[in-house]
Design an enzyme around this catalytic site. Structure first.
Site, PDB file in Angstrom:
ATOM      1  N   ASP A  30       5.183 -59.549 -47.207  1.00 48.57           N
ATOM      2  CA  ASP A  30       4.123 -60.836 -46.323  1.00 48.57           C
ATOM      3  C   ASP A  30       4.915 -62.143 -46.372  1.00 48.57           C
ATOM      4  O   ASP A  30       5.510 -62.513 -47.354  1.00 48.57           O
ATOM      5  CB  ASP A  30       2.956 -60.496 -46.781  1.00 48.57           C
ATOM      6  CG  ASP A  30       2.063 -61.224 -45.420  1.00 48.57           C
ATOM      7  OD1 ASP A  30       2.532 -62.376 -45.117  1.00 48.57           O
ATOM      8  OD2 ASP A  30       0.575 -61.164 -45.817  1.00 48.57           O
ATOM      9  N   HIS A  31       4.832 -63.098 -45.717  1.00 52.16           N
ATOM     10  CA  HIS A  31       5.018 -64.416 -45.655  1.00 52.16           C
ATOM     11  C   HIS A  31       5.056 -65.753 -47.119  1.00 52.16           C
ATOM     12  O   HIS A  31       3.159 -65.488 -47.007  1.00 52.16           O
ATOM     13  CB  HIS A  31       5.925 -64.870 -44.600  1.00 52.16           C
ATOM     14  CG  HIS A  31       6.398 -64.818 -43.397  1.00 52.16           C
ATOM     15  ND1 HIS A  31       5.846 -63.946 -41.807  1.00 52.16           N
ATOM     16  CD2 HIS A  31       7.465 -64.387 -44.230  1.00 52.16           C
ATOM     17  CE1 HIS A  31       7.061 -64.173 -41.306  1.00 52.16           C
ATOM     18  NE2 HIS A  31       8.009 -64.270 -42.152  1.00 52.16           N
ATOM     19  N   TYR A  88      -0.725 -64.126 -43.168  1.00 49.51           N
ATOM     20  CA  TYR A  88      -1.078 -62.953 -42.842  1.00 49.51           C
ATOM     21  C   TYR A  88      -0.727 -62.593 -41.838  1.00 49.51           C
ATOM     22  O   TYR A  88      -0.864 -62.153 -40.784  1.00 49.51           O
ATOM     23  CB  TYR A  88      -2.426 -63.645 -42.011  1.00 49.51           C
ATOM     24  CG  TYR A  88      -3.963 -63.983 -43.152  1.00 49.51           C
ATOM     25  CD1 TYR A  88      -3.256 -64.141 -45.008  1.00 49.51           C
ATOM     26  CD2 TYR A  88      -4.044 -65.398 -42.430  1.00 49.51           C
ATOM     27  CE1 TYR A  88      -4.048 -65.553 -45.171  1.00 49.51           C
ATOM     28  CE2 TYR A  88      -5.185 -65.995 -43.474  1.00 49.51           C
ATOM     29  CZ  TYR A  88      -5.547 -65.801 -44.377  1.00 49.51           C
ATOM     30  OH  TYR A  88      -6.350 -67.219 -45.124  1.00 49.51           O
ATOM     31  N   HIS A  89       0.906 -62.103 -43.031  1.00 47.00           N
ATOM     32  CA  HIS A  89       1.930 -61.356 -41.485  1.00 47.00           C
ATOM     33  C   HIS A  89       2.128 -60.000 -42.475  1.00 47.00           C
ATOM     34  O   HIS A  89       3.189 -60.038 -42.643  1.00 47.00           O
ATOM     35  CB  HIS A  89       3.357 -62.455 -41.265  1.00 47.00           C
ATOM     36  CG  HIS A  89       2.669 -63.481 -41.309  1.00 47.00           C
ATOM     37  ND1 HIS A  89       3.117 -64.479 -40.406  1.00 47.00           N
ATOM     38  CD2 HIS A  89       2.091 -63.568 -39.911  1.00 47.00           C
ATOM     39  CE1 HIS A  89       3.470 -66.012 -39.178  1.00 47.00           C
ATOM     40  NE2 HIS A  89       2.156 -65.266 -39.024  1.00 47.00           N
ATOM     41  N   PRO A  90       1.516 -59.160 -42.522  1.00 52.07           N
ATOM     42  CA  PRO A  90       1.849 -57.629 -43.595  1.00 52.07           C
ATOM     43  C   PRO A  90       2.810 -56.960 -42.353  1.00 52.07           C
ATOM     44  O   PRO A  90       1.900 -56.650 -41.590  1.00 52.07           O
ATOM     45  CB  PRO A  90       0.159 -57.651 -43.843  1.00 52.07           C
ATOM     46  CG  PRO A  90      -0.693 -58.033 -43.024  1.00 52.07           C
ATOM     47  CD  PRO A  90       0.674 -59.091 -42.758  1.00 52.07           C
TER      48      PRO A  90
END
Length: 541
Positions: free
Chosen positions: A302-303, A475-477
């Site tokens: 994730d970021h 919120y980029h899993p």
């Protein structure tokens, strides 16, 4: 199509990928498709109103509201992991930014053995889904006639332009197309909106085709596991939406394939609950091992992100204050009658991709500008006006996992944030650059005073402490059912789950490496490409 519990394709999850895939597969009238979603229909006005994302981020009805395990490198904090639980999935609650990533991301996938996933191979699928209304953009890279509306914000804040001018003062170039093959620079993001409203994948891909007789869309249906007959997936067990009596589980049969589109948290969790994953993980929660596949739930990326937050003397930024009340009333009317203004804002309006060092071969951090004072204390909003600037690491070295310790309840999500010190050091350099941008006159003239981390935080150690105390994700899993050819690959390049038959994963979890940017558009692309592969396999069968 008659009511039935048997379909050619059963799709689990009606999010960014699932809604897209249901549209494309059901375009063939000779097949039947069932799309299952655990959440409700996308009827809430908060979903269509872009500014509604502020409330949706904490809305249990439309959001799984997952949380991570305590993060060792973040002073033991738990980090929120919101995921959409509604038709449209996370595309119904996200920030609507349309970003694809860098050419090298996809060429990197191909180098890892993911044949057919290089940039030139995936570009047609990005273009196929897109209806971009900006005539200035290059048609070689953009689609005009796809289902998904991609557009510029109707009324961007003047702070967005000030941000771009401030960055120019530091010799950071302007970028007018963040979806060209090699985006670099700053500017105002394009968004997935139509006529000033959010255009989720439910609105774009499902609404136009709900009348198809061969497509059944079921909400309120929680899938518990994939049913297996030997190596073959034959259906799913589920509850809710009228399936089963008195809450008991029931099942739907797939004559063709079961396709998991439940996202980077849901898809690996479903595999584990179905006995597919590392044998030791499955035995931990008392499950029965069906297929020993050690990569399931691993490789979570994730970021990692941290904010610099400033208050302002000026009321030009969005905010809640006594002097802002007349403006807020006017903005509400502007939205109600014209779908314009602040309520049409995605709140993360501007930003860009920059290099923290001349030695970087491509941008390594991304900025997201909020023309308002965001809360650093877990609240939805803070009183007053200000500017908030997110900085995230585009290609983190740290890895986490999705596992399960009990047969019921949510999965264990270890994001592994900043487990690798290289991410901390890169984020530190990005934060220093963000602070410099905020101090340039085009922004500083609004009377900005830094609240977080604060003017007293000047040394590297001070900023590392700030990062540990405040870092989260954007919120980029991805990556938990990674495709590839090695031992730890969960899916092959055709997205079939290794060691099984008639079972695929089609969502962001199949990314072997995270893309350099927001992940909604890539998830849609993955579904577009998967639809072609599934149709090809059906013709060959």
């Amino acid at each position: 199509m008659q009511d039935s519990s048997q379909f050619d394709y059963v799709i689990v999850g009606a999010g960014s990928a699932g809604a897209t895939l249901a549209n494309r597969l059901s375009a063939d009238p000779s097949v039947t498709v069932c799309l299952l979603e655990a959440g409700p229909p996308d009827l809430s006005p908060l979903i269509r109103t872009p500014l509604g994302l502020i409330r949706l981020s904490k809305d249990r009805r439309h959001n799984w509201l997952f949380a991570s395990t305590p993060q060792a490198a973040l002073d033991g904090r738990r980090v929120s992991v919101p995921r959409g639980r509604v038709l449209g999935g996370s595309s119904a609650i996200n920030g609507m930014i349309y970003i694809r990533g860098h050419r090298a991301d996809y060429d990197g996938w191909a180098k890892l053995g993911c044949t057919g996933w290089d940039y030139e191979s995936v570009l047609p699928y990005f273009r196929r889904s897109e209806a971009n209304d900006d005539p200035a953009l290059d048609d070689r890279f953009h689609g005009r006639d796809g289902p998904l509306s991609v557009t510029r914000l109707r009324d961007p804040s003047r702070l967005d332009h000030d941000f771009t001018a401030a960055a120019a003062g530091l010799q950071l170039r302007r970028c007018d197309d963040f979806n060209a093959p090699e985006p670099e620079g700053v500017g105002i993001y394009q968004v997935t909106q139509k006529d000033g409203e959010r255009h989720s994948t439910a609105a774009a891909f499902l609404e136009p085709v709900r009348a198809r007789k061969n497509l059944r869309v079921v909400t309120g249906a929680e899938v518990l596991r994939v049913r297996m007959d030997g190596a073959r997936a034959v259906g799913v067990e589920l509850r809710g939406a009228g399936f089963g009596k008195d809450g008991a589980p029931d099942s739907i049969t797939a004559r063709g394939e079961v396709i998991l589109c439940a996202g980077a948290i849901g898809s690996p969790d479903l595999l584990l609950r179905s006995g597919i994953g590392a044998a030791s993980d499955i035995r931990t929660f008392g499950g029965e091992v069906h297929t020993d596949l050690p990569g399931v739930g691993r490789n979570l990326q994730d970021h990692v992100d941290v904010m610099v937050i400033c208050k302002s003397r000026s009321a030009a930024p969005y905010g809640i204050s006594v002097r802002a009340l007349p403006r807020l009333a006017g903005e509400a009317l502007n939205w109600a009658f014209r779908h314009r203004g602040m309520f049409a804002s995605n709140m993360v309006e501007a930003g860009g991709f920059v290099r923290t060092s001349p030695s970087e071969t491509r941008p390594d951090v991304q900025f997201h500008l909020i023309p308002g004072r965001k809360s650093h204390r877990g609240r939805m909003v803070e009183w007053g006006h200000g500017v908030s600037l997110h900085t995230c690491v585009l290609r983190p070295e740290s890895r986490g996992s999705v596992t399960r310790v009990a047969p019921d309840g949510p999965p264990e999500i270890d994001l592994g944030l900043l487990a690798d010190d290289r991410d901390t050091e890169r984020l530190l350099k990005g934060v220093r650059l963000a602070r410099q941008i905020l101090k340039q006159d085009p922004l500083a003239r609004h009377g900005l005073t830094e609240i977080v981390p604060g003017d007293t935080a000047t040394s590297d150690d001070d900023l590392r402490a700030h990062i540990r105390a405040q870092a989260r994700t954007v919120y980029h899993p991805v990556g938990t059912c990674a495709m590839g050819t090695g031992r730890d690959a969960v899916t092959d390049p055709r997205l079939k789950v290794r060691g099984t038959e008639n079972l695929r994963v089609v969502d962001a979890s199949i990314m072997p490496l995270i893309v350099s940017g927001n992940t909604n558009a890539p998830a849609i692309m993955i579904a577009e490409k998967a639809a072609d592969m599934i149709a090809e396999d059906r013709r060959r069968a």
